[in-house]
Design a protein around this motif. Structure first.
Motif, short mmCIF file in Angstrom:
data_model
loop_
_atom_site.label_atom_id
_atom_site.label_comp_id
_atom_site.label_asym_id
_atom_site.label_seq_id
_atom_site.Cartn_x
_atom_site.Cartn_y
_atom_site.Cartn_z
N ASP A 45 33.09 22.84 39.53
CA ASP A 45 31.77 22.75 38.91
C ASP A 45 31.48 21.34 38.42
O ASP A 45 30.33 20.87 38.50
CB ASP A 45 31.65 23.74 37.76
CG ASP A 45 31.58 25.19 38.25
OD1 ASP A 45 31.34 25.38 39.45
OD2 ASP A 45 31.78 26.11 37.44
N THR A 105 16.47 24.59 36.55
CA THR A 105 17.05 24.32 35.23
C THR A 105 15.95 24.12 34.19
O THR A 105 14.99 23.38 34.41
CB THR A 105 17.95 23.07 35.29
OG1 THR A 105 18.99 23.29 36.25
CG2 THR A 105 18.57 22.79 33.93
N LYS A 132 25.48 24.54 33.87
CA LYS A 132 25.43 26.01 33.83
C LYS A 132 24.77 26.56 35.08
O LYS A 132 25.24 27.54 35.68
CB LYS A 132 24.67 26.46 32.58
CG LYS A 132 24.57 27.98 32.46
CD LYS A 132 23.78 28.38 31.22
CE LYS A 132 23.65 29.91 31.15
NZ LYS A 132 22.84 30.33 29.97
N GLU A 133 23.68 25.91 35.49
CA GLU A 133 23.00 26.34 36.72
C GLU A 133 23.90 26.15 37.93
O GLU A 133 23.98 27.01 38.81
CB GLU A 133 21.70 25.54 36.90
CG GLU A 133 20.87 25.98 38.09
CD GLU A 133 20.33 27.38 37.94
OE1 GLU A 133 20.26 28.08 38.97
OE2 GLU A 133 19.98 27.77 36.81
N GLU A 189 26.52 28.81 38.06
CA GLU A 189 26.00 30.08 38.59
C GLU A 189 25.87 30.02 40.11
O GLU A 189 26.16 31.00 40.81
CB GLU A 189 24.65 30.40 37.95
CG GLU A 189 24.76 30.74 36.46
CD GLU A 189 23.40 30.96 35.82
OE1 GLU A 189 22.38 30.80 36.52
OE2 GLU A 189 23.36 31.29 34.61
N ALA A 193 29.33 30.22 41.59
CA ALA A 193 29.86 31.58 41.49
C ALA A 193 29.33 32.46 42.61
O ALA A 193 30.06 33.26 43.21
CB ALA A 193 29.52 32.18 40.13
N ALA A 194 28.02 32.31 42.89
CA ALA A 194 27.39 33.15 43.91
C ALA A 194 27.69 32.67 45.32
O ALA A 194 27.91 33.48 46.23
CB ALA A 194 25.89 33.20 43.68
#
Length: 530
Positions: A280, A399, A496-497, A500, A503-504
């Motif tokens: 990240d 964002t 954070k965006e 995510e 993660a996806a």
């Protein structure tokens, strides 16, 4: 429950599940082996459980058929006009009731029913004389190989000349190394050896069998010509048949063999959380987190200056383009995902950073996986790195950017207007006094009162101007300090965006491969009886 012994049905069901889970990742041979054992075991259990099927396997010239006839007690091949050689399976059947479907499944057409019983308590029995497994005819070898995977008990027949032949050991005996409980080894034509040589050759064969993995098999010396050892072989077959466990033992041995490549593997460890954090960080750098944070802080300072700066100069800030608007960004998140910013697309350097992050994480995911599963992770990763730049470009558009000063700063705007109003009142006061009719001039002292020698209009002008300037300087300095906080919040929001997105787009598809292997391994362990 952990440690519970699984039934044979549960183990076979687990093998079916393992074959389904590994279908995309196993080699064709590996997948075929799993499905073959699962199918064959299921089919065998649906057929006669009373009959024990014993297959005689041997190389050309080993005397296998002669020994088979000696054990049966009759030369069955002599009565068959179509069987001059061992070219097709021949079945000798004791107590044939219920054996038809089983023999059909074995694809044995030549069947000879035998009277009485093979031996006391042996129960229904089928002896099969099979084609030579080293035959030059491929179909003969195929029949022998197929039935080696179907019969309940395997009788390996060899002779003093071929007992060490690599074809026997490498291609037939060793692949069935887990079948000690249902395997009999025979050294035929032992009449050609002296007693000391017979013991020496039998001992040598036992050693080779142990090296093949058959730990519990002892060699039975026989001679179909003299009859030596034939009764010993009959007793050994009768003992195995009387136990009525050969079918189950055979299936369990097949399960042990087919699951062996994975049964010893330990469960996978979790992918460390630090691996995703490293990815990240690199993806956020590639997405321009630092640049976006700087632009957002600049936009915040501009808007704060417009809102709280000295009114006589703050209007000039409006002539400058808003940093966020210039990049096509806005402070509200674009949930549709369609909006794209005007941030430049990832260049070669940015792509390299993003790719390094994704591939580094993929390496952690692939750790501990077999080659084909790890290869699937690599293949999926290459697809991801091709699609990810577009997602990273949209990360900025999605964002929420903290570029808008809060409403509390409106108080400073009010004060700035009051300060300007005070200055304008002072100026108007002097103008009024200057343009009064001459008749009122004697009243000037009263029209412009003083405080401590300072004319009130002057105080209003100076106070209003100084207050506006000081407030503008104060909020400007304060805006710099807050801008640093805006930078941090923007960087945190974009990360954070990005987290995510990763993660996806990265974690989930790669985790699916790893999870599938973990479930495959779990089913393999159940099938192996562990």
């Amino acid at each position: 429950m952990f440690g519970r012994k699984h039934s044979l049905s549960e183990r076979l069901s687990a093998l079916d599940d393992a074959a389904a889970l590994g279908a995309e990742y196993l080699s064709p041979a590996e997948h075929a082996a799993l499905t073959r054992v699962a199918d064959a075991a299921g089919e065998r259990r649906e057929l006669s459980a009373e009959h024990t099927v014993v297959g005689f396997f041997g190389a050309t010239g080993s005397g296998k058929t002669s020994l088979f006839n000696a054990v049966v007690g009759e030369d069955l091949g002599r009565t068959a006009a179509r069987r001059p050689t061992t070219s097709s399976p021949l079945a000798a059947v004791w107590d044939p009731v219920g054996s038809e479907e089983l023999l059909n499944w074995l694809e044995v057409e030549d069947r000879r029913n035998r009277p009485g019983e093979f031996a006391p308590k042996a129960g229904p029995l089928i002896l099969l004389d099979l084609p030579d497994f080293d035959s030059v005819e491929p179909v003969h070898r195929e029949i022998a190989t197929r039935l080696a995977g179907q019969v309940d008990v395997l009788v390996w027949v060899t002779d003093p000349e071929k007992y060490a032949d690599s074809i026997i050991h490498d291609h037939f005996i060793r692949p069935h190394a887990s079948h000690s409980a249902v395997t009999l080894a025979v050294l035929n034509k032992s009449d050609k050896l002296s007693e000391p040589d017979r013991k020496a050759v039998a001992g040598s064969l036992e050693q080779l069998l142990r090296e093949d993995g058959l730990k519990k098999v002892s060699v039975i010396p026989t001679s179909a010509k003299t009859g030596d050892g034939v009764e010993d072989l009959r007793r050994a077959i009768a003992r195995v048949a009387a136990a009525h466990t050969a079918q189950t033992a055979r299936i369990e041995a097949d399960l042990a063999t087919v699951t062996a490549p994975w049964a010893g593997q330990k469960p996978l460890k979790e992918v460390p959380a630090s691996a995703k954090r490293r990815m990240d960080e690199l993806l956020a750098d590639a997405a321009g987190a630092d640049r976006l944070a700087t632009v957002t802080a600049a936009a915040y300072r501009k808007r704060l200056g417009q809102k709280t700066g000295w009114l006589l100069t703050s209007w000039m800030l409006r002539l400058r383009a808003d940093p966020l608007r210039r990049l096509g960004l806005r402070e509200e998140a674009d949930e549709t995902g369609v909006h794209r910013s005007s941030l430049p697309a990832l260049d070669a350097s940015g792509r390299a950073v993003a790719n390094r992050g994704v591939r580094g994480y993929a390496a952690d995911v692939a750790e501990g996986l077999p080659d084909r599963w790890a290869g699937a992770v690599v293949d999926r990763t290459e697809t991801i790195v091709d699609e990810l730049p577009e997602e990273l470009d949209r990360a900025a558009a999605r964002t929420t950017l903290p570029a808008q000063p809060s409403g509390a700063w409106g108080l400073f705007t009010v004060i700035q207007w009051l300060a300007l109003l005070a200055a304008l009142v002072g100026v108007a006061w002097y103008l009024l006094a200057a343009f009064l009719p001459g008749a009122l001039y004697p009243l000037m002292d009263d029209i412009i009162p003083e405080i401590e020698g300072w004319p009130i209009p002057t105080l209003l002008i100076l106070g209003g101007l100084l207050l506006g300037i000081l407030l503008g300087l104060f909020t400007g300095v304060f805006g710099l300090a807050i801008g640093n906080g805006v930078k941090r919040r923007t960087r945190r929001a974009l990360r954070k965006e990005v987290a995510e997105i990763s993660a996806a787009e990265v974690v989930e598809p790669l985790a699916e491969i790893r999870s599938r292997y973990a479930r495959f391994l779990e089913k393999i362990h159940v099938a192996a009886g562990r």
